[in-house]
Design an enzyme around this catalytic site. Structure first.
Site, PDB file in Angstrom:
ATOM      1  N   ARG A  97       0.825  -1.208   0.000  1.00  0.00           N
ATOM      2  CA  ARG A  97       0.000   0.000   0.000  1.00  0.00           C
ATOM      3  C   ARG A  97       0.859   1.257   0.000  1.00  0.00           C
ATOM      4  O   ARG A  97       0.495   2.281  -0.566  1.00  0.00           O
ATOM      5  CB  ARG A  97      -0.920  -0.019   1.230  1.00  0.00           C
ATOM      6  CG  ARG A  97      -1.807   1.212   1.386  1.00  0.00           C
ATOM      7  CD  ARG A  97      -2.640   1.109   2.661  1.00  0.00           C
ATOM      8  NE  ARG A  97      -1.814   0.982   3.851  1.00  0.00           N
ATOM      9  CZ  ARG A  97      -1.271   2.020   4.499  1.00  0.00           C
ATOM     10  NH1 ARG A  97      -1.426   3.263   4.048  1.00  0.00           N
ATOM     11  NH2 ARG A  97      -0.558   1.813   5.592  1.00  0.00           N
ATOM     12  N   CYS A 150       5.902  -6.979   6.801  1.00  0.00           N
ATOM     13  CA  CYS A 150       5.599  -7.880   7.912  1.00  0.00           C
ATOM     14  C   CYS A 150       5.211  -9.259   7.392  1.00  0.00           C
ATOM     15  O   CYS A 150       5.745 -10.278   7.838  1.00  0.00           O
ATOM     16  CB  CYS A 150       4.458  -7.309   8.753  1.00  0.00           C
ATOM     17  SG  CYS A 150       4.925  -5.884   9.763  1.00  0.00           S
ATOM     18  N   HIS A 174       1.634  -9.014  15.596  1.00  0.00           N
ATOM     19  CA  HIS A 174       1.526  -7.573  15.359  1.00  0.00           C
ATOM     20  C   HIS A 174       1.211  -6.851  16.675  1.00  0.00           C
ATOM     21  O   HIS A 174       0.439  -7.366  17.505  1.00  0.00           O
ATOM     22  CB  HIS A 174       0.412  -7.271  14.353  1.00  0.00           C
ATOM     23  CG  HIS A 174       0.890  -7.169  12.946  1.00  0.00           C
ATOM     24  ND1 HIS A 174       0.434  -7.977  11.933  1.00  0.00           N
ATOM     25  CD2 HIS A 174       1.810  -6.340  12.374  1.00  0.00           C
ATOM     26  CE1 HIS A 174       1.031  -7.657  10.800  1.00  0.00           C
ATOM     27  NE2 HIS A 174       1.866  -6.669  11.037  1.00  0.00           N
TER      28      HIS A 174
END
Length: 222
Positions: A97, A150, A174
């Site tokens: 993104r 990640c 996370h």
């Protein structure tokens, strides 16, 4: 470090350097705080990975070769999440993104060609969830680690552990913003650093002392 500590098996905890304009990344702050601790007879090694698609997995490879860990828990920041997210599935996909710290922004790219579409974490995630909630730490199971660096590290880790002869467990967790980060995003959730350090220490301990995961309807988000 004395010889006794050096001989202990290693639990590797990794975090990332800051990205997307942030001054710090809670994932590495946690890893750095835990570095050198002894948990369930294992020496915790905390290390930093670059938030870069090209460099993150080579950096992970170097850590795996050097320490031959019995457990690997990779951490990453997920701003906007409200608690500790125990990731269950890594997908073979990069769909960024935003750009990474090297300015790269791959779209619809496989992490490893001609490899599995997805891997599951081998951590006892439901036992970890139970332990975290018993300690009054906000936590949840998550079915998606996203498609940024990640997830790339999570997938790369599970691919490497699966292909090696190691019996090491591995997975990804996370963590949310720190309070000082959340101030820039009105309404965003956060957790104090001390709470997140305690949470990941508990995750490490649970993963090292739990043979078989618990079985119950844990639910999932994300």
């Amino acid at each position: 470090m004395n010889n006794t500590r050096k001989k202990l098996p290693v639990a590797l905890v990794t975090g990332f350097d800051p990205f997307d304009g942030e001054a710090l990344n809670p994932s590495f702050e946690i890893a750095r705080a835990l570095d050198g601790e002894i948990v369930a007879g294992h020496r915790v090694v905390g290390a930093e990975l670059p938030t870069e698609f090209a460099r993150s997995l080579p950096a992970l490879d170097a850590l795996l070769r050097r320490h031959r860990p019995a457990l690997v828990i990779a951490l990453g920041q997920a701003g906007g999440r409200s608690g500790i997210s125990l990731e269950r599935v890594a997908v073979n996909l990069i769909d960024a993104r935003i750009a990474d710290n090297a300015g790269e922004q791959p779209v619809d790219v496989r992490i490893v060609k001609r490899a599995a579409n997805a891997y599951f974490a081998t951590l006892p995630v439901k036992a970890m969830l139970t332990a975290l909630r018993a300690a009054d730490i906000p936590a949840e199971l998550s079915q998606s680690a996203g498609s940024f660096v990640c997830n790339q590290v999570f997938y790369g880790l599970m691919h490497r552990l699966g292909r090696s002869r190691s019996r090491a467990r591995g997975g990804f967790v996370h963590v949310p913003y720190l309070p000082e980060q959340a101030k820039k995003f009105p309404g965003a959730a956060s957790l104090p650093l001390a709470t997140m350090i305690a949470a990941i220490r508990l995750c490490v301990e649970t993963a090292l002392t739990t043979r078989a995961d618990l079985r119950y309807p844990g639910g999932a988000t994300h």
